[in-house]
Design a protein around this motif. Sequence first.
Motif, short mmCIF file in Angstrom:
data_model
loop_
_atom_site.label_atom_id
_atom_site.label_comp_id
_atom_site.label_asym_id
_atom_site.label_seq_id
_atom_site.Cartn_x
_atom_site.Cartn_y
_atom_site.Cartn_z
N VAL A 190 -0.92 12.11 5.51
CA VAL A 190 -0.22 12.87 4.10
C VAL A 190 -0.19 10.69 2.98
O VAL A 190 0.33 9.56 3.98
N LYS A 191 -0.69 10.91 2.57
CA LYS A 191 -0.25 9.65 1.58
C LYS A 191 1.18 9.38 0.44
O LYS A 191 1.18 10.66 -0.02
N VAL A 192 2.15 8.84 0.86
CA VAL A 192 3.32 8.68 0.26
C VAL A 192 3.87 7.81 -0.35
O VAL A 192 2.56 6.38 -0.71
N SER A 193 4.28 7.74 -1.77
CA SER A 193 4.33 6.84 -2.80
C SER A 193 5.48 5.70 -2.54
O SER A 193 5.96 5.45 -2.01
N ALA A 194 4.67 4.37 -1.77
CA ALA A 194 5.59 3.28 -2.01
C ALA A 194 6.59 3.12 -2.67
O ALA A 194 7.45 2.29 -2.65
N ALA A 195 5.68 2.88 -4.30
CA ALA A 195 6.70 3.03 -5.36
C ALA A 195 8.31 3.63 -5.19
O ALA A 195 9.37 3.09 -5.70
N TRP A 196 7.68 4.74 -5.17
CA TRP A 196 9.03 5.37 -5.11
C TRP A 196 10.62 5.57 -4.01
O TRP A 196 10.80 5.28 -4.34
N LEU A 197 9.17 5.12 -2.48
CA LEU A 197 10.28 4.13 -1.67
C LEU A 197 11.29 3.27 -1.99
O LEU A 197 11.79 2.77 -1.78
N ILE A 198 10.20 2.58 -2.76
CA ILE A 198 11.38 1.25 -3.23
C ILE A 198 12.21 0.56 -4.00
O ILE A 198 13.08 0.52 -3.89
N GLU A 199 11.84 1.86 -5.38
CA GLU A 199 13.22 2.34 -6.17
C GLU A 199 14.20 3.27 -5.64
O GLU A 199 15.16 2.58 -6.12
N GLN A 204 0.81 -1.51 -0.17
CA GLN A 204 0.07 0.31 -0.17
C GLN A 204 0.67 1.46 -0.21
O GLN A 204 2.44 1.24 0.68
N ASN A 205 0.24 2.59 -0.74
CA ASN A 205 1.17 3.20 -0.58
C ASN A 205 0.77 4.37 1.11
O ASN A 205 0.06 4.02 1.25
N ALA A 206 1.86 4.33 1.39
CA ALA A 206 1.89 4.29 3.00
C ALA A 206 1.24 5.77 3.34
O ALA A 206 1.25 6.63 2.82
N ILE A 207 0.49 5.95 4.50
CA ILE A 207 -0.31 6.68 4.79
C ILE A 207 0.45 7.04 6.30
O ILE A 207 0.73 6.60 7.13
N VAL A 208 0.59 8.57 6.28
CA VAL A 208 2.09 8.55 7.61
C VAL A 208 1.46 9.89 7.64
O VAL A 208 0.89 11.38 6.88
N SER A 209 2.05 10.33 9.09
CA SER A 209 1.59 12.14 9.77
C SER A 209 2.32 13.03 8.83
O SER A 209 3.37 13.21 8.03
N GLU A 210 1.76 13.79 9.08
CA GLU A 210 2.60 15.48 7.87
C GLU A 210 4.51 15.49 8.78
O GLU A 210 4.94 15.64 7.70
N ALA A 211 4.78 15.51 9.79
CA ALA A 211 5.82 15.24 11.03
C ALA A 211 6.60 14.87 10.28
O ALA A 211 7.69 14.90 9.98
N PHE A 212 6.35 13.19 9.57
CA PHE A 212 6.73 12.36 9.29
C PHE A 212 7.45 11.98 7.74
O PHE A 212 8.52 12.00 7.34
N ALA A 213 6.15 13.18 6.98
CA ALA A 213 6.27 12.74 5.76
C ALA A 213 7.54 13.68 5.34
O ALA A 213 8.43 13.98 4.55
N ARG A 214 7.50 15.56 6.53
CA ARG A 214 9.14 15.98 6.26
C ARG A 214 10.25 15.63 6.46
O ARG A 214 10.88 16.27 6.24
N THR A 215 10.29 14.14 6.90
CA THR A 215 11.62 13.69 7.17
C THR A 215 11.75 12.94 5.56
O THR A 215 13.54 12.31 5.72
N LEU A 216 10.87 12.32 4.71
CA LEU A 216 11.24 11.56 3.39
C LEU A 216 11.90 13.16 2.73
O LEU A 216 11.30 13.80 2.88
N PRO A 217 12.42 12.29 1.86
CA PRO A 217 13.00 13.23 0.31
C PRO A 217 12.13 14.40 -0.16
O PRO A 217 11.15 14.09 -0.32
N ALA A 218 12.41 15.42 -0.75
CA ALA A 218 11.32 15.92 -1.17
C ALA A 218 11.34 15.53 -2.39
O ALA A 218 9.94 15.95 -2.65
#
Length: 378
Positions: A303-312, A253-267
């Motif tokens: 925030v929903k983040v792309s699982a495909a992007w994270l995997i790649e 699944q595309n991950a559902i995370v908090s907005e604060a956690f999403a900010r820790t991921l690459p832009a």
Amino acid sequence: MPEVTPVPLSGLTTLRTGGLPARAIEARTSDELVTVLRDVWATGEPWLVVGGGSNLFVGDEPFDGTVVLVRTSGIEELPGSRADTVRLRVQAGHDWDALVAETVDRGLAGIEAMSGIPGTVGAAPVQNIGAYGQEVVQTLVEVELLDEATGELSTVPASDLGLGFRTSVLKQHYGSVAERPAVIVSVTLELARVGDGERPIEGAQLRGALGLDADTAVSLRWIREHVLATRARKGMVLDDEDPDTWSAGSFFQNAIVSEAFARTLPAECPQWPLSPAVDPVTVIPLAAFDGVVPPPTAERREVKVSAAWLIEHAGLSRGFRFPRSRAGLSTKHTLALTNRGEATAAEIAELARFVQQRVQSEFGLLLQPEPVLVNVEL
């Protein structure tokens, strides 16, 4: 309600894994489906309902129970809530894409962007399936639901199903049981009568996927044809000749995370807020105002983040597979774990665990499987 000769579940699931069940029964009418389920539940033995088998990942060991094959079909037209809408009551075993094709032929809008999704209509609300900005929750009115605990058949409004991103109270998530163990017998959708003409597309996600400007007008048929072509390029339309389609669709699944956690991921990681940002408004009665304005309360957004992007970007490219393994990532996109030919469930599970570990190590996020896992663990 004929009992049929059991075949391995590998022949009934799109991921092509699964052992031989002890017993198999076909239900071709809604009455048969209700009767057989009540009979199976009364025995207390393990059971599994299989429609299109497109959202199941089944283990290699024999299934010591009864598989109920849902083979019901049929569409009943009912009055809509407004003159420009219509309701369709559809049997659970009806092929989902056949339903979409029928609605497009009738000039009914609301599910055309979900063209090409494999599986049956009864499974659609369980997963709250969706694509390109359309989800079942947007058109679902109610379902006929057979409750496992009571054996009662009732009509349940969509609002009682806890429909969310790829989830509902009916879904058995990995590591947990369904909040409401039950089986859908029929589904009622409300669709808009728009006809065969061209019209602008409201959804930005669908426009983006199809390369349309906000004022570009297209027909339902044009949308369906282009969605099918887009999905086919990604290996997401079933094809017996293409191993990239021998999958359960998006495995994670595309991950559902908090907005604060999403900010820790690459832009660069694609992100989609699940709710709009709203500036808080504080209203203080004049008689109670003491000259001090309290600080605004921070709203916790998801925030929903792309699982495909994270995997790649965890270093796993399209087509990745272990040496000598018959399981691999799709050569077209990294969200699909595919059976490259007679792969065992153990091989696919090994690959799934490796993907999870790489993403967690790189980004601190554990991806969750989207299909229902039966007799197999990650």
